[in-house]
Design a protein around this motif. Structure first.
Motif, PDB file in Angstrom:
ATOM      1  N   ASP A  13     -24.857   5.632  15.086  1.00 33.40           N
ATOM      2  CA  ASP A  13     -23.821   6.654  14.911  1.00 33.40           C
ATOM      3  C   ASP A  13     -22.641   6.468  15.857  1.00 33.40           C
ATOM      4  N   ASP A  14     -22.556   5.291  16.471  1.00 28.16           N
ATOM      5  CA  ASP A  14     -21.473   5.037  17.424  1.00 28.16           C
ATOM      6  C   ASP A  14     -20.546   3.983  16.803  1.00 28.16           C
ATOM      7  N   TRP A  15     -19.484   4.441  16.140  1.00 26.34           N
ATOM      8  CA  TRP A  15     -18.630   3.577  15.345  1.00 26.34           C
ATOM      9  C   TRP A  15     -17.261   3.369  15.987  1.00 26.34           C
ATOM     10  N   ARG A  16     -16.718   2.202  15.781  1.00 21.45           N
ATOM     11  CA  ARG A  16     -15.307   1.936  15.976  1.00 21.45           C
ATOM     12  C   ARG A  16     -14.829   1.173  14.745  1.00 21.45           C
ATOM     13  N   CYS A  17     -13.653   1.506  14.267  1.00 22.75           N
ATOM     14  CA  CYS A  17     -13.198   0.931  13.005  1.00 22.75           C
ATOM     15  C   CYS A  17     -11.754   0.455  13.110  1.00 22.75           C
ATOM     16  N   ILE A  18     -11.406  -0.515  12.282  1.00 23.76           N
ATOM     17  CA  ILE A  18     -10.057  -1.067  12.226  1.00 23.76           C
ATOM     18  C   ILE A  18      -9.563  -0.979  10.787  1.00 23.76           C
ATOM     19  N   ALA A  19      -8.366  -0.467  10.598  1.00 27.42           N
ATOM     20  CA  ALA A  19      -7.749  -0.468   9.270  1.00 27.42           C
ATOM     21  C   ALA A  19      -7.184  -1.852   8.986  1.00 27.42           C
ATOM     22  N   THR A  20      -7.380  -2.341   7.772  1.00 24.54           N
ATOM     23  CA  THR A  20      -6.866  -3.653   7.394  1.00 24.54           C
ATOM     24  C   THR A  20      -6.618  -3.663   5.891  1.00 24.54           C
TER      25      THR A  20
ATOM     26  N   LEU B   9       0.845  -1.187   0.000  1.00 25.34           N
ATOM     27  CA  LEU B   9       0.000   0.000   0.000  1.00 25.34           C
ATOM     28  C   LEU B   9       0.884   1.241   0.000  1.00 25.34           C
ATOM     29  N   SER B  10       0.442   2.271  -0.707  1.00 24.07           N
ATOM     30  CA  SER B  10       1.173   3.529  -0.708  1.00 24.07           C
ATOM     31  C   SER B  10       0.852   4.312   0.563  1.00 24.07           C
ATOM     32  N   ASN B  11       1.666   5.300   0.849  1.00 27.87           N
ATOM     33  CA  ASN B  11       1.391   6.165   1.998  1.00 27.87           C
ATOM     34  C   ASN B  11       0.057   6.885   1.833  1.00 27.87           C
ATOM     35  N   ASP B  12      -0.270   7.274   0.588  1.00 25.26           N
ATOM     36  CA  ASP B  12      -1.549   7.940   0.332  1.00 25.26           C
ATOM     37  C   ASP B  12      -2.721   7.016   0.657  1.00 25.26           C
ATOM     38  N   GLU B  13      -2.595   5.738   0.291  1.00 22.44           N
ATOM     39  CA  GLU B  13      -3.665   4.780   0.577  1.00 22.44           C
ATOM     40  C   GLU B  13      -3.840   4.598   2.081  1.00 22.44           C
ATOM     41  N   ARG B  14      -2.728   4.452   2.776  1.00 23.75           N
ATOM     42  CA  ARG B  14      -2.817   4.295   4.238  1.00 23.75           C
ATOM     43  C   ARG B  14      -3.431   5.538   4.887  1.00 23.75           C
ATOM     44  N   GLY B  15      -3.008   6.707   4.391  1.00 15.31           N
ATOM     45  CA  GLY B  15      -3.537   7.942   4.962  1.00 15.31           C
ATOM     46  C   GLY B  15      -5.013   8.113   4.702  1.00 15.31           C
ATOM     47  N   LEU B  16      -5.469   7.707   3.510  1.00 16.18           N
ATOM     48  CA  LEU B  16      -6.884   7.869   3.195  1.00 16.18           C
ATOM     49  C   LEU B  16      -7.744   6.928   4.034  1.00 16.18           C
ATOM     50  N   VAL B  17      -7.277   5.698   4.259  1.00 18.48           N
ATOM     51  CA  VAL B  17      -8.029   4.778   5.123  1.00 18.48           C
ATOM     52  C   VAL B  17      -8.144   5.355   6.526  1.00 18.48           C
ATOM     53  N   LYS B  18      -7.065   5.929   7.021  1.00 23.92           N
ATOM     54  CA  LYS B  18      -7.092   6.548   8.338  1.00 23.92           C
ATOM     55  C   LYS B  18      -8.107   7.681   8.387  1.00 23.92           C
ATOM     56  N   SER B  19      -8.153   8.490   7.328  1.00 25.54           N
ATOM     57  CA  SER B  19      -9.120   9.595   7.271  1.00 25.54           C
ATOM     58  C   SER B  19     -10.550   9.075   7.165  1.00 25.54           C
ATOM     59  N   TYR B  20     -10.742   7.991   6.422  1.00 28.81           N
ATOM     60  CA  TYR B  20     -12.064   7.379   6.266  1.00 28.81           C
ATOM     61  C   TYR B  20     -12.557   6.870   7.628  1.00 28.81           C
ATOM     62  N   ILE B  21     -11.672   6.217   8.374  1.00 32.51           N
ATOM     63  CA  ILE B  21     -12.030   5.716   9.701  1.00 32.51           C
ATOM     64  C   ILE B  21     -12.332   6.874  10.646  1.00 32.51           C
ATOM     65  N   ASP B  22     -11.507   7.902  10.605  1.00 29.15           N
ATOM     66  CA  ASP B  22     -11.704   9.056  11.484  1.00 29.15           C
ATOM     67  C   ASP B  22     -13.048   9.730  11.209  1.00 29.15           C
ATOM     68  N   ALA B  23     -13.400   9.873   9.925  1.00 29.81           N
ATOM     69  CA  ALA B  23     -14.677  10.496   9.570  1.00 29.81           C
ATOM     70  C   ALA B  23     -15.851   9.669  10.074  1.00 29.81           C
ATOM     71  N   HIS B  24     -15.730   8.347   9.977  1.00 28.70           N
ATOM     72  CA  HIS B  24     -16.785   7.460  10.482  1.00 28.70           C
ATOM     73  C   HIS B  24     -16.949   7.618  11.987  1.00 28.70           C
TER      74      HIS B  24
ATOM     75  N   ALA C  43     -11.450  -0.964   5.516  1.00 28.80           N
ATOM     76  CA  ALA C  43     -11.809  -0.594   6.876  1.00 28.80           C
ATOM     77  C   ALA C  43     -12.862  -1.574   7.377  1.00 28.80           C
ATOM     78  N   VAL C  44     -12.655  -2.092   8.568  1.00 26.84           N
ATOM     79  CA  VAL C  44     -13.644  -2.962   9.206  1.00 26.84           C
ATOM     80  C   VAL C  44     -14.465  -2.083  10.139  1.00 26.84           C
ATOM     81  N   LEU C  45     -15.777  -2.061   9.932  1.00 31.07           N
ATOM     82  CA  LEU C  45     -16.660  -1.166  10.666  1.00 31.07           C
ATOM     83  C   LEU C  45     -17.415  -1.928  11.753  1.00 31.07           C
ATOM     84  N   TYR C  46     -17.347  -1.399  12.967  1.00 31.81           N
ATOM     85  CA  TYR C  46     -18.102  -1.941  14.098  1.00 31.81           C
ATOM     86  C   TYR C  46     -19.085  -0.878  14.572  1.00 31.81           C
ATOM     87  N   LEU C  47     -20.304  -1.298  14.862  1.00 30.15           N
ATOM     88  CA  LEU C  47     -21.364  -0.375  15.268  1.00 30.15           C
ATOM     89  C   LEU C  47     -21.919  -0.793  16.628  1.00 30.15           C
ATOM     90  N   ARG C  48     -22.095   0.204  17.512  1.00 31.58           N
ATOM     91  CA  ARG C  48     -22.748  -0.054  18.791  1.00 31.58           C
ATOM     92  C   ARG C  48     -24.086   0.664  18.796  1.00 31.58           C
TER      93      ARG C  48
END
Length: 333
Positions: free
Chosen positions: A271-278, A207-222, A286-291
């Motif tokens: 609207d209560d999310w926790r996510c894991i980058a993979t 994965l490129s640094n851009d790809e890793r950074g975008l996944v992190k941003s996607y998780i943060d937004a969630h 991104a693996v999405l977990y919802l409570r």
């Protein structure tokens, strides 16, 4: 089927194990090929669970046919032959696995499943060719091929087997293999017009640094329920699919997010999310977990597999994982 070579250490050990009738010795020698055979079955079937089953079927058939192995081919070649034919037999029995029509998108493959990266072969040479030949777009494109064409294409253009070796494995003539490969290449070019088609040459798999950074941003937004930030990560010509629901959607970024909200996501109680980058299929995910309000735990909800182009998400393929033990992921956080 011969490789025109004397038996090696692996083959001699296998023959000795076969003659002994000792299943433990047999398993010790064949087990090292499990991961690459499972990837091979996955390319044939596009379904991780079916690939696991057919890999196990391969070892069962190999055990039952162990006396037929004389060392004229490598053990690896012999196992690939068995695995390929096990997949072909499987496809012949399944009416729901007929080749898809050329205009059907990814989401018209309800049986498509992602492939967990931690189960890929550990051999770097296997990994070098894996990314472009295991990405979801490639796996879907292969499903457009009739089963025998599919087998020929994978053996010849992905594994790099010579025509005579592929023909021997599939009990075809060299002329038939050559013809099938030509037809398969035409279909693959139609399905992957913008992709590299020389599958045997080295390709990046990191994965490129851009790809890793975008996944992190996607998780943060969630996790912050920041819909503006989420919208900014998506291209305006986004292709979105949520399997196993039918219908790939070509949509704008705003319309995509609006659709998720209207479906109940990011609303109170969802609207209560926790996510894991993979990574799956050597793609960022991104693996999405919802409570929910009535549940104290975050539960596995979905896997979002991202295809990133020019720093934005061009394709988002979601897999509904609710109440499913998927990819060895923890069911709760």
């Amino acid at each position: 089927m011969t490789d025109a070579r004397p038996p090696g250490t692996d083959e001699a050990a296998f023959i000795e194990a076969a003659r002994s009738g000792d299943p433990a010795r047999f398993a010790l020698i064949t087990e090292r090929h499990r991961r690459e055979l499972r990837v091979h079955c996955y390319r044939m079937l596009a379904n991780y669970e079916d690939a696991q089953d057919m890999t196990q079927e391969t070892f069962l058939r190999a055990w039952n046919k162990r006396e037929s192995f004389k060392g004229h081919a490598t053990l690896r070649t012999w196992l690939y032959r068995i695995a390929t034919n096990a997949c072909l037999d499987f496809l012949e029995k399944r009416n729901d696995r007929t080749p898809v029509l050329s205009d059907l998108p990814v989401s018209e493959l309800p049986y498509l499943q992602p492939y967990p990266d931690h189960m890929l072969p550990e051999d770097p040479q296997e990994s070098v060719v894996s990314r472009e030949t295991i990405e979801l777009a490639f796996i879907v494109a292969v499903q457009h091929l009739p089963p025998r064409q599919r087998a020929v294409f994978i053996l010849r253009d992905v594994l790099g087997w010579p025509a005579s070796k592929a023909a021997d494995s599939l009990e075809l003539t060299v002329a038939s293999v050559t013809s099938a490969l030509q037809r398969a290449r035409v279909t693959m070019r139609e399905q992957l017009p913008d992709r590299r088609l020389d599958w045997r040459s080295p390709a990046t798999h990191e994965l490129s640094n851009d790809e890793r950074g975008l996944v992190k941003s996607y998780i943060d937004a969630h996790e912050r329920n920041d819909l503006d930030a989420l919208t900014s990560l998506l291209r305006d010509d986004l292709r979105f699919a949520m399997l196993p629901d039918p219908g790939t959607v070509m949509t704008t970024a705003e319309d995509a997010v609006d659709g998720w909200v209207s479906g109940g996501l990011f609303q109170r109680g969802h609207d209560d999310w926790r996510c894991i980058a993979t990574t799956v299929n050597l793609m960022p995910a991104a693996v999405l977990y919802l409570r929910t309000a009535d549940d104290p735990e975050y539960r596995l909800f979905a896997i979002a597999v991202l295809h990133i182009v020019d720093g934005k998400i061009a394709e988002l393929t979601g897999f509904d994982t609710a109440d499913k033990p998927w990819l060895d992921l923890p069911p709760t956080l």
